[in-house]
Design an enzyme around this catalytic site. Structure first.
Site, PDB file in Angstrom:
ATOM      1  N   HIS A  52      -1.606  71.754 -23.595  1.00  0.00           N
ATOM      2  CA  HIS A  52      -2.011  70.357 -23.459  1.00  0.00           C
ATOM      3  C   HIS A  52      -3.518  70.253 -23.708  1.00  0.00           C
ATOM      4  O   HIS A  52      -4.243  71.241 -23.655  1.00  0.00           O
ATOM      5  CB  HIS A  52      -1.682  69.847 -22.058  1.00  0.00           C
ATOM      6  CG  HIS A  52      -0.223  69.663 -21.805  1.00  0.00           C
ATOM      7  ND1 HIS A  52       0.252  68.894 -20.784  1.00  0.00           N
ATOM      8  CD2 HIS A  52       0.873  70.164 -22.445  1.00  0.00           C
ATOM      9  CE1 HIS A  52       1.575  68.906 -20.789  1.00  0.00           C
ATOM     10  NE2 HIS A  52       1.971  69.683 -21.786  1.00  0.00           N
ATOM     11  N   GLU A  54      -6.029  69.052 -21.925  1.00  0.00           N
ATOM     12  CA  GLU A  54      -6.919  69.461 -20.842  1.00  0.00           C
ATOM     13  C   GLU A  54      -6.962  70.981 -20.702  1.00  0.00           C
ATOM     14  O   GLU A  54      -8.038  71.561 -20.541  1.00  0.00           O
ATOM     15  CB  GLU A  54      -6.466  68.827 -19.513  1.00  0.00           C
ATOM     16  CG  GLU A  54      -6.523  67.316 -19.498  1.00  0.00           C
ATOM     17  CD  GLU A  54      -5.238  66.631 -19.968  1.00  0.00           C
ATOM     18  OE1 GLU A  54      -5.068  65.451 -19.642  1.00  0.00           O
ATOM     19  OE2 GLU A  54      -4.417  67.266 -20.663  1.00  0.00           O
ATOM     20  N   CYS A  82      -1.312  65.329 -16.582  1.00  0.00           N
ATOM     21  CA  CYS A  82       0.000  65.659 -16.026  1.00  0.00           C
ATOM     22  C   CYS A  82      -0.214  66.622 -14.852  1.00  0.00           C
ATOM     23  O   CYS A  82      -1.323  67.146 -14.670  1.00  0.00           O
ATOM     24  CB  CYS A  82       0.882  66.290 -17.097  1.00  0.00           C
ATOM     25  SG  CYS A  82       0.464  68.014 -17.484  1.00  0.00           S
ATOM     26  N   CYS A  85      -1.829  69.996 -15.887  1.00  0.00           N
ATOM     27  CA  CYS A  85      -3.238  69.877 -16.250  1.00  0.00           C
ATOM     28  C   CYS A  85      -4.097  69.562 -15.036  1.00  0.00           C
ATOM     29  O   CYS A  85      -5.208  70.087 -14.906  1.00  0.00           O
ATOM     30  CB  CYS A  85      -3.412  68.815 -17.327  1.00  0.00           C
ATOM     31  SG  CYS A  85      -2.671  69.311 -18.907  1.00  0.00           S
TER      32      CYS A  85
END
Length: 155
Positions: A52, A54, A82, A85
């Site tokens: 992801h 991040e 999320c 993250c």
């Protein structure tokens, strides 16, 4: 908060989405007023469900500053993190999170992180994926070794 850093996160989300790297997410890590790490969603291009924006930005920043702690840093991310993250942000000891889109905005385009937010507080037995403890004594022995290890690097 500096809008230029959020605009860079949004720019990364757009550029890399258009390039086919993954979903429409971007993030930058800022320390002492400078970008020290950048990331974007690379899930589909790297076949890595943990890639992801991040997490990618955290990996980039830690690699560049040669430290696993990002204490004193801030993250600007194009969307509310999320749960994975968010946990990574806490583990990295980032001081502040700035985000653009909300988790509801993400759910509206079929990125339903809210499901994970709902799973976490559930009792283990009530989660969708079964969790079964096994090998506890063997695993616990390694924890005991860690406790006694004199040259460990705490984190």
């Amino acid at each position: 908060m500096e809008m230029k850093f959020m605009l860079r996160a949004v720019e990364l989300s757009r550029e890399n989405m258009q390039a086919g790297a993954g979903g429409p997410f971007g993030a930058v890590i800022v320390k002492d007023g400078k970008i020290v790490g950048e990331g974007w969603n690379k899930v589909t291009s790297s076949n890595d469900p943990t890639a992801h924006a991040e997490v990618s930005a955290i990996r980039d920043a830690c690699s560049k500053i040669k430290d696993f702690s990002l204490e004193g840093a801030e993250i600007y991310t194009s969307c509310e993190p999320c749960p994975m993250c968010l946990a990574a942000i806490y583990w990295a000891r980032i001081d502040k999170i700035y985000y653009g889109n909300t988790r509801k905005d993400a759910a509206d385009i079929q990125f339903d992180d809210d499901f994970l937010y709902q799973e976490i507080p559930k009792d283990i037995k009530d989660r969708k994926i079964p969790m079964i403890q096994c090998g506890h004594s063997e695993a616990l022995n390694v924890f005991k070794e860690w406790t006694a290890k004199t040259d460990k690097v705490p984190y």
